[in-house]
Design a protein around this motif. Structure first.
Motif, mmCIF file in Angstrom:
data_model
loop_
_atom_site.group_PDB
_atom_site.id
_atom_site.type_symbol
_atom_site.label_atom_id
_atom_site.label_comp_id
_atom_site.label_asym_id
_atom_site.label_seq_id
_atom_site.Cartn_x
_atom_site.Cartn_y
_atom_site.Cartn_z
ATOM 1 N N GLN A 164 0.826 -1.203 0.000
ATOM 2 C CA GLN A 164 0.000 0.000 0.000
ATOM 3 C C GLN A 164 0.863 1.257 0.000
ATOM 4 N N GLN A 165 1.941 1.246 0.777
ATOM 5 C CA GLN A 165 2.858 2.391 0.796
ATOM 6 C C GLN A 165 3.501 2.600 -0.573
ATOM 7 N N ARG A 166 3.911 1.511 -1.199
ATOM 8 C CA ARG A 166 4.511 1.629 -2.530
ATOM 9 C C ARG A 166 3.499 2.131 -3.545
ATOM 10 N N SER A 184 1.448 6.503 -6.930
ATOM 11 C CA SER A 184 0.323 7.392 -7.249
ATOM 12 C C SER A 184 0.735 8.851 -7.127
ATOM 13 N N GLU A 185 1.512 9.162 -6.093
ATOM 14 C CA GLU A 185 1.984 10.545 -5.938
ATOM 15 C C GLU A 185 2.916 10.943 -7.083
ATOM 16 N N SER A 186 3.768 10.021 -7.486
ATOM 17 C CA SER A 186 4.678 10.303 -8.601
ATOM 18 C C SER A 186 3.900 10.523 -9.879
ATOM 19 N N CYS A 187 2.891 9.726 -10.122
ATOM 20 C CA CYS A 187 2.053 9.889 -11.312
ATOM 21 C C CYS A 187 1.301 11.216 -11.281
#
Length: 68
Positions: free
Chosen positions: A52-54, A59-62
């Motif tokens: 989930q952390q990964r 998602s933040e990078s995207c």
């Protein structure tokens, strides 16, 4: 002669009892089974949290790439 046959008989009985014990499945208590199951569940929970952390990181990078 009697001693030799008695010794042979005793050796045979010993080997037969060892073989009989080796054929049986290992005994497992309910407590041991539940402990193993709990351990697996804890490991799985840890792995799910790590995934989930990964996923959040990706998602933040995207989102940053889409915002540029």
């Amino acid at each position: 002669m009697f001693v030799a046959s008695t010794v042979c008989f005793l050796v045979f009985m010993y080997v037969a009892s060892v073989a009989c014990r080796a054929d049986r499945e290992p005994e497992c208590s309910r407590f041991h089974y539940e402990e193993q199951l709990l351990e697996k569940m804890v490991r799985m929970e840890f792995n799910v949290e790590r995934i989930q952390q990964r996923l959040d990181s990706v998602s933040e990078s995207c989102a940053k790439l889409d915002g540029k």
